[in-house]
Write an enzyme that holds these catalytic residues in place. Structure first.
Site, PDB file in Angstrom:
ATOM      1  N   TYR A  53      20.349  35.066  85.303  1.00 21.19           N
ATOM      2  CA  TYR A  53      21.795  35.237  84.541  1.00 21.19           C
ATOM      3  C   TYR A  53      22.283  33.864  85.982  1.00 21.19           C
ATOM      4  O   TYR A  53      22.248  34.219  86.577  1.00 21.19           O
ATOM      5  CB  TYR A  53      22.541  36.511  84.891  1.00 21.19           C
ATOM      6  N   PRO A 220      30.014  46.249  76.027  1.00 21.91           N
ATOM      7  CA  PRO A 220      30.703  47.624  75.620  1.00 21.91           C
ATOM      8  C   PRO A 220      32.520  46.781  74.995  1.00 21.91           C
ATOM      9  O   PRO A 220      32.916  47.982  74.216  1.00 21.91           O
ATOM     10  CB  PRO A 220      31.230  48.505  76.601  1.00 21.91           C
ATOM     11  N   GLY A 223      31.098  41.393  73.140  1.00 25.59           N
ATOM     12  CA  GLY A 223      32.164  39.996  73.074  1.00 25.59           C
ATOM     13  C   GLY A 223      33.735  39.920  73.491  1.00 25.59           C
ATOM     14  O   GLY A 223      34.195  39.418  73.092  1.00 25.59           O
ATOM     15  N   LEU A 225      36.324  41.560  71.780  1.00 29.83           N
ATOM     16  CA  LEU A 225      37.327  41.712  70.718  1.00 29.83           C
ATOM     17  C   LEU A 225      37.879  43.256  70.596  1.00 29.83           C
ATOM     18  O   LEU A 225      38.288  43.364  70.085  1.00 29.83           O
ATOM     19  CB  LEU A 225      36.097  41.302  69.109  1.00 29.83           C
ATOM     20  N   LEU A 226      36.680  44.246  71.101  1.00 27.20           N
ATOM     21  CA  LEU A 226      37.871  45.379  71.669  1.00 27.20           C
ATOM     22  C   LEU A 226      38.643  45.283  72.570  1.00 27.20           C
ATOM     23  O   LEU A 226      38.902  46.399  72.771  1.00 27.20           O
ATOM     24  CB  LEU A 226      36.427  46.257  71.548  1.00 27.20           C
TER      25      LEU A 226
END
Length: 345
Positions: A53, A220, A223, A225-226
């Protein structure tokens, strides 16, 4: 903050887990210290990272330092946790490509032991709480990988083992091998899972629920959007953060309905989406890759929200079997086992 027991470990982890995939990019190395501090202050004691990462080109975005000028996310995290390490449950992973040597990848005993030592040094700690196999390795028998993990547990370098992005059949195989050979068994399964991506519910979810393995979802909020429809106005959003595609029109339409329902209930869409996910069987903690302190504080509030059964049903019905899920239901494994694009949370 609420907490769950991780698998059969007896260890309590916060229901929101801080993800570090974009540490060094967003947040920057400097701002990451503030994000980590805010997470600890909010009661978050679970943090997720990986040996690949942060400082790879796949995480590049406009305005961020070049990959060659960035530190690994593990190193940034280790520095931020110097005075708080014992308060935290740290999860990291290995398998991704970390060098130019042909053996700088995979789940062989050789590579695992080398990467554990690298992660310990970067994290400035002498033990790792949870160590994941970061994607399957078709070239290494699972028996060898589990035996290497077992040795590392006996040496005190890692505490528990998990599998990331492994299909249900490999999880069951790992549990069988561990039982047959008296090895430490996986206690957690990390997988991409959200209201808009429910493929994990077909086989992995029931397997984890049956055998007491915790699910730790990444992405979760799909990206962002939620989280908030304002993400659609960003120059970089969704999988575009990792050089992937953007959102589909079907996903956007569902997200708009989530937004409407959440606001009718007096909630933010990220609160409703995370609360729904945390209500699913076997889910212990959701990995949230907050890029700012404000995002971290907002997402942390979801852990304390308990949706009513009717609310859960309404959200579940929105994407009971979204197109992507229906497509996958008839397919075999679709992920390449070895790739130069790292999995992210």
């Amino acid at each position: 903050m609420k907490y769950s027991i991780l698998g059969a470990t007896g260890v309590q982890v916060s229901r929101i887990c801080l993800g570090t995939a974009t540490f060094g990019v967003a947040p920057t190395a400097h701002d990451a210290d503030r994000v980590v501090g805010a997470a600890v202050d909010a009661g978050i004691n679970f943090v997720d990272t990986a040996d690949v990462y942060g400082n790879m080109p796949v995480f590049d975005r406009p305005g961020a330092p070049a990959a060659t000028d960035r530190e690994p996310a593990e190193q940034i995290l280790g520095r931020a946790l110097r005075s708080r390490r014992d308060e935290m449950v740290i999860a990291t992973k290995s398998n991704g490509i970390v060098g130019h040597n042909i053996n700088d990848r995979g789940l062989s005993r050789r590579h695992i032991i080398r990467q554990v030592e690298t992660s310990l040094r970067r994290l400035e700690t002498d033990y790792i709480d949870l160590y994941y196999a970061h994607d399957p390795d078709p070239h290494t028998p699972l028996e060898q990988t589990l035996a290497a993990y077992d040795d590392l547990i006996r040496q005190g370098k890692i505490r528990y083992v998990g599998l990331s992005n492994h299909p249900a059949w490999q999880l069951i195989q790992a549990l069988w091998i561990a039982d047959d050979r008296r090895l430490q068994a996986p206690v957690a399964a990390q997988v991409k899972y959200s209201l808009l991506d429910r493929a994990a519910e077909r086989e992995l979810g029931p397997a984890c629920d049956r055998f007491g393995v915790s699910i730790v979802p990444y992405a979760p909020l799909h990206g962002g959007l939620l989280a908030d429809l304002a993400v659609l106005d960003r120059a970089v959003s969704g999988d575009q953060r990792f050089q992937g595609a953007g959102f589909t029109q079907a996903e956007i339409a569902t997200a708009r309905e989530v937004d409407r329902l959440a606001r009718d209930w007096g909630l933010k869409p990220y609160q409703a989406s995370l609360a729904w996910l945390l209500s699913r069987p076997a889910v212990a903690s959701a990995i949230v890759g907050a890029e700012t302190v404000d995002e971290l504080h907002a997402n942390a509030t979801a852990a304390d929200i308990a949706l009513e059964p009717a609310q859960l049903d309404a959200l579940t019905a929105l994407a009971d079997q979204p197109p992507e899920f229906q497509h996958r239901a008839g397919d075999g494994p679709e992920r390449p086992a070895a790739t130069d694009r790292p999995t992210t949370d």
